[in-house]
Design a protein around this motif. Structure first.
Motif, PDB file in Angstrom:
ATOM      1  N   ALA A 179       4.002   8.729   5.807  1.00 13.64           N
ATOM      2  CA  ALA A 179       3.840   7.808   7.233  1.00 13.64           C
ATOM      3  C   ALA A 179       2.302   8.197   7.667  1.00 13.64           C
ATOM      4  CB  ALA A 179       5.110   8.223   8.275  1.00 13.64           C
ATOM      5  N   LEU A 180       2.011   9.709   7.580  1.00 12.21           N
ATOM      6  CA  LEU A 180       0.718  10.155   8.158  1.00 12.21           C
ATOM      7  C   LEU A 180      -0.386   9.464   7.593  1.00 12.21           C
ATOM      8  CD1 LEU A 180       1.330  13.876   8.780  1.00 12.21           C
ATOM      9  CD2 LEU A 180       0.960  12.135  10.580  1.00 12.21           C
ATOM     10  N   ALA A 181      -0.086   9.349   6.112  1.00 17.40           N
ATOM     11  CA  ALA A 181      -1.362   8.833   5.409  1.00 17.40           C
ATOM     12  C   ALA A 181      -1.360   7.451   5.724  1.00 17.40           C
ATOM     13  CB  ALA A 181      -1.113   8.870   3.811  1.00 17.40           C
ATOM     14  N   HIS A 182      -0.615   6.366   6.363  1.00 13.80           N
ATOM     15  CA  HIS A 182      -0.753   5.225   6.667  1.00 13.80           C
ATOM     16  C   HIS A 182      -0.920   4.769   8.254  1.00 13.80           C
ATOM     17  CE1 HIS A 182       0.467   5.115   2.592  1.00 13.80           C
ATOM     18  NE2 HIS A 182       0.013   3.900   2.188  1.00 13.80           N
ATOM     19  N   GLY A 183      -0.798   5.994   8.742  1.00 14.99           N
ATOM     20  CA  GLY A 183      -1.182   5.887  10.327  1.00 14.99           C
ATOM     21  C   GLY A 183       0.335   5.202  10.934  1.00 14.99           C
ATOM     22  N   ILE A 184       1.217   5.430  10.568  1.00 18.33           N
ATOM     23  CA  ILE A 184       2.510   5.008  11.118  1.00 18.33           C
ATOM     24  C   ILE A 184       3.643   5.897  11.386  1.00 18.33           C
ATOM     25  CG2 ILE A 184       2.322   2.593  10.212  1.00 18.33           C
ATOM     26  CD1 ILE A 184       4.374   3.238   7.984  1.00 18.33           C
ATOM     27  N   SER A 185       4.495   5.695  12.029  1.00 14.41           N
ATOM     28  CA  SER A 185       5.820   6.715  12.211  1.00 14.41           C
ATOM     29  C   SER A 185       6.614   6.749  11.326  1.00 14.41           C
ATOM     30  CB  SER A 185       6.249   6.294  13.781  1.00 14.41           C
ATOM     31  OG  SER A 185       7.215   5.221  13.777  1.00 14.41           O
ATOM     32  N   VAL A 186       7.466   7.761  11.237  1.00 16.08           N
ATOM     33  CA  VAL A 186       8.402   7.739  10.058  1.00 16.08           C
ATOM     34  C   VAL A 186       9.344   6.731  10.298  1.00 16.08           C
ATOM     35  CG1 VAL A 186      10.411   9.105   9.090  1.00 16.08           C
ATOM     36  CG2 VAL A 186       8.219  10.423   9.670  1.00 16.08           C
ATOM     37  N   ARG A 187       9.869   6.474  11.674  1.00 18.18           N
ATOM     38  CA  ARG A 187      10.813   5.570  11.793  1.00 18.18           C
ATOM     39  C   ARG A 187       9.959   3.963  11.466  1.00 18.18           C
ATOM     40  NH1 ARG A 187      13.132   4.848  17.859  1.00 18.18           N
ATOM     41  NH2 ARG A 187      13.934   6.879  17.309  1.00 18.18           N
ATOM     42  N   THR A 236       4.546  12.595  -8.449  1.00 18.27           N
ATOM     43  CA  THR A 236       4.737  13.790  -9.374  1.00 18.27           C
ATOM     44  C   THR A 236       4.771  14.918  -8.252  1.00 18.27           C
ATOM     45  OG1 THR A 236       2.487  14.099 -10.181  1.00 18.27           O
ATOM     46  CG2 THR A 236       4.059  12.815 -11.453  1.00 18.27           C
ATOM     47  N   GLU A 237       4.180  14.851  -7.107  1.00 12.94           N
ATOM     48  CA  GLU A 237       3.781  15.822  -6.257  1.00 12.94           C
ATOM     49  C   GLU A 237       5.180  16.286  -5.266  1.00 12.94           C
ATOM     50  OE1 GLU A 237       0.563  14.798  -3.975  1.00 12.94           O
ATOM     51  OE2 GLU A 237      -0.555  13.976  -5.877  1.00 12.94           O
ATOM     52  N   PRO A 238       5.651  17.401  -5.267  1.00 17.02           N
ATOM     53  CA  PRO A 238       6.960  17.875  -4.758  1.00 17.02           C
ATOM     54  C   PRO A 238       7.068  17.721  -3.258  1.00 17.02           C
ATOM     55  CG  PRO A 238       6.296  19.629  -6.419  1.00 17.02           C
ATOM     56  CD  PRO A 238       4.977  18.507  -6.075  1.00 17.02           C
ATOM     57  N   ASP A 239       5.814  17.729  -2.727  1.00 19.13           N
ATOM     58  CA  ASP A 239       5.866  17.574  -1.285  1.00 19.13           C
ATOM     59  C   ASP A 239       5.622  15.949  -0.697  1.00 19.13           C
ATOM     60  OD1 ASP A 239       3.082  17.185  -1.931  1.00 19.13           O
ATOM     61  OD2 ASP A 239       2.248  18.359  -0.507  1.00 19.13           O
ATOM     62  N   LEU A 240       5.942  15.045  -1.579  1.00 17.99           N
ATOM     63  CA  LEU A 240       5.849  13.717  -1.205  1.00 17.99           C
ATOM     64  C   LEU A 240       6.833  13.474  -0.348  1.00 17.99           C
ATOM     65  CD1 LEU A 240       4.387  11.131  -1.697  1.00 17.99           C
ATOM     66  CD2 LEU A 240       5.924  10.437  -3.310  1.00 17.99           C
ATOM     67  N   THR A 241       6.917  13.744   0.969  1.00 17.49           N
ATOM     68  CA  THR A 241       8.000  13.288   1.983  1.00 17.49           C
ATOM     69  C   THR A 241       7.823  12.255   2.790  1.00 17.49           C
ATOM     70  OG1 THR A 241       6.759  14.737   3.686  1.00 17.49           O
ATOM     71  CG2 THR A 241       8.141  16.190   2.196  1.00 17.49           C
ATOM     72  N   PRO A 242       8.485  11.707   3.637  1.00 17.70           N
ATOM     73  CA  PRO A 242       8.419  10.554   4.475  1.00 17.70           C
ATOM     74  C   PRO A 242       7.251  10.845   5.671  1.00 17.70           C
ATOM     75  CG  PRO A 242      10.890  10.970   3.889  1.00 17.70           C
ATOM     76  CD  PRO A 242       9.956  12.180   3.139  1.00 17.70           C
ATOM     77  N   ARG A 243       7.563  12.143   5.987  1.00 20.38           N
ATOM     78  CA  ARG A 243       6.599  12.291   6.915  1.00 20.38           C
ATOM     79  C   ARG A 243       4.922  12.134   6.557  1.00 20.38           C
ATOM     80  NH1 ARG A 243       5.353  14.828  11.740  1.00 20.38           N
ATOM     81  NH2 ARG A 243       3.823  16.388  11.908  1.00 20.38           N
ATOM     82  N   ARG A 244       4.807  12.661   5.102  1.00 19.88           N
ATOM     83  CA  ARG A 244       3.312  12.683   4.580  1.00 19.88           C
ATOM     84  C   ARG A 244       3.049  11.348   4.240  1.00 19.88           C
ATOM     85  NH1 ARG A 244       1.944  14.836  -1.471  1.00 19.88           N
ATOM     86  NH2 ARG A 244       0.180  13.580  -1.743  1.00 19.88           N
ATOM     87  N   ARG A 278       0.870  -1.151  -0.147  1.00 20.24           N
ATOM     88  CA  ARG A 278      -0.068   0.043   0.147  1.00 20.24           C
ATOM     89  C   ARG A 278       0.881   1.373   0.023  1.00 20.24           C
ATOM     90  NH1 ARG A 278      -2.593   0.474   4.536  1.00 20.24           N
ATOM     91  NH2 ARG A 278      -1.906  -1.204   5.425  1.00 20.24           N
ATOM     92  N   VAL A 279       1.943   1.350   0.561  1.00 21.42           N
ATOM     93  CA  VAL A 279       3.019   2.519   0.863  1.00 21.42           C
ATOM     94  C   VAL A 279       3.560   2.445  -0.788  1.00 21.42           C
ATOM     95  CG1 VAL A 279       5.156   3.134   1.338  1.00 21.42           C
ATOM     96  CG2 VAL A 279       3.634   2.111   3.150  1.00 21.42           C
ATOM     97  N   LEU A 280       3.805   1.697  -1.471  1.00 20.44           N
ATOM     98  CA  LEU A 280       4.247   1.598  -2.905  1.00 20.44           C
ATOM     99  C   LEU A 280       3.200   2.220  -3.666  1.00 20.44           C
ATOM    100  CD1 LEU A 280       6.745  -1.401  -3.000  1.00 20.44           C
ATOM    101  CD2 LEU A 280       7.286   1.057  -2.682  1.00 20.44           C
ATOM    102  N   ALA A 281       2.198   1.677  -3.505  1.00 21.93           N
ATOM    103  CA  ALA A 281       0.951   2.119  -4.288  1.00 21.93           C
ATOM    104  C   ALA A 281       0.767   3.572  -4.244  1.00 21.93           C
ATOM    105  CB  ALA A 281      -0.396   1.384  -4.075  1.00 21.93           C
ATOM    106  N   TYR A 282       0.757   4.097  -2.785  1.00 18.16           N
ATOM    107  CA  TYR A 282       0.720   5.563  -2.515  1.00 18.16           C
ATOM    108  C   TYR A 282       1.781   6.335  -3.154  1.00 18.16           C
ATOM    109  CZ  TYR A 282      -0.004   9.548   0.464  1.00 18.16           C
ATOM    110  OH  TYR A 282      -0.287  10.932   0.760  1.00 18.16           O
ATOM    111  N   LEU A 283       2.816   5.956  -3.100  1.00 16.65           N
ATOM    112  CA  LEU A 283       3.902   6.495  -3.611  1.00 16.65           C
ATOM    113  C   LEU A 283       3.958   6.828  -5.304  1.00 16.65           C
ATOM    114  CD1 LEU A 283       7.091   4.911  -1.883  1.00 16.65           C
ATOM    115  CD2 LEU A 283       6.105   7.263  -1.281  1.00 16.65           C
ATOM    116  N   ARG A 284       3.428   5.496  -5.813  1.00 19.67           N
ATOM    117  CA  ARG A 284       3.063   5.761  -7.489  1.00 19.67           C
ATOM    118  C   ARG A 284       2.082   7.010  -7.592  1.00 19.67           C
ATOM    119  NH1 ARG A 284       3.628  -0.180  -6.818  1.00 19.67           N
ATOM    120  NH2 ARG A 284       5.751  -0.693  -7.380  1.00 19.67           N
TER     121      ARG A 284
END
Length: 329
Positions: free
Chosen positions: A236-244, A226-234, A216-222
């Motif tokens: 992680a938040l989208a999947h209810g987990i921590s960045v770590r 193209t969005e410049p604000d695709l950060t690890p924090r974003r 699901r993370v990889l599908a979300y990334l795909r």
């Protein structure tokens, strides 16, 4: 792989050949065309990804019907997922008494052993769909059936939709290849997550969510590549987990999050730079469209990956010259 193009047939043979093809490939009971044989057109393509069969059906207005009797007799144990391709308006989907207008952002699901099914569109339409044995989903039939009217409420629907579109876009190159089984597995994981997210009990939802998290993370990334604000924090938040946890998940999956994103963005930019229909766009605009806000950083990263500058790659690609550069990252 092209199975049928009715434009290659005499008008008198088109209906019969179409019905035979869709009955054989998709278990369709009947086909109702909105145009006479002289004006109707259908094109059917089929690809295989491991246990999964991908279909592309397009053409003039039509209504496909699959009876419960035929589904049980010829498609027992199968499940299908249908989408309406972008740019082709809205289709009508019906399964087990449930009706849904299937626009380009929606998915239709049919467990063949438990339900009749119909699918139609007016004007020119196009459906991208896949079918697979339900055993590969490892979910009860009743759960799959219960999910049919609820899919529009799932956050996973858009991820699976984006995944199917990408699978179709590269089907000629990837079907039957070394990546085929892995792509099928990812498709099935997303389908499981979609069904369980709306029809599973709490225990099953937690278990499947854990099993499918990386997919699901990889599908979300795909979907947001193209969005410049695709950060690890974003992410992680989208999947209810921590960045770590996100970094640990990626590491266990054998990939680097940042490198994965950059690689896919570079692949997209490289493809657009070589495309004739993108020749009116500047290198900088293509770089921005793929999430590279800094042109200098893009040029340097591109050269490090491919051994040539974006401008050189574009000129040589247009002239059909094969560059000796490095392997793709």
């Amino acid at each position: 792989m092209l199975v049928l193009d009715t434009d290659d047939l005499p008008a008198a043979d088109r209906f019969e050949v179409l019905h035979t093809a869709v009955a054989q490939e998709g278990g369709i009971s009947s086909v109702e065309e909105s145009e006479p044989a002289t004006r109707m057109w259908k094109r059917l393509e089929v690809w295989h990804f491991g246990p999964l069969t991908l279909f592309d059906t397009r053409g003039t207005g039509v209504r496909f019907v699959r009876s419960l009797r035929k589904a049980r007799r010829e498609l027992a144990g199968k499940v299908s997922v249908m989408t309406q391709a972008e740019g082709y308006g809205t289709a009508s989907f019906g399964c087990d008494g449930h009706q849904r207008h299937l626009a380009t952002h929606g998915i239709g699901l049919t467990p063949h052993m438990a339900a009749s099914h119909e699918y139609s569109w007016s004007g020119n339409g196009r459906s991208i769909a896949f079918s697979v044995d339900i055993a590969h989903l490892d979910l009860p039939v009743d759960m799959v059936r219960a999910a049919v009217p609820l899919l529009g409420h799932s956050p996973v629907e858009s991820l699976l939709l984006q995944h199917i579109q990408g699978l179709h876009r590269h089907a000629d190159r990837l079907s039957g290849g070394p990546e085929s089984e892995a792509l099928a597995a990812a498709t099935l994981q997303l389908t499981r997550a979609l069904i369980v997210s709306v029809a599973g009990n709490e225990h099953t939802r937690r278990e499947v969510a854990r099993e499918t998290l990386l997919t699901r993370v990889l599908a979300y990334l795909r979907a947001h590549l193209t969005e410049p604000d695709l950060t690890p924090r974003r992410v992680a938040l989208a999947h209810g987990i921590s960045v770590r946890t996100l970094y640990r998940l990626c590491e266990e999956g054998g990939l680097s999050l940042e490198k994965w994103i950059i690689r896919r963005r570079l692949e997209g930019a490289r493809t657009d730079l070589a495309a004739t229909d993108q020749s009116h766009r500047t290198i900088e605009s293509i770089a921005r469209a793929w999430g590279f806000a800094n042109p200098t950083h893009f040029s340097r990263t591109f050269r490090e990956a491919y051994g040539t500058t974006p401008g050189q790659w574009r000129r040589h690609a247009r002239n059909g010259v094969s560059l000796p550069g490095r392997e793709e990252p």
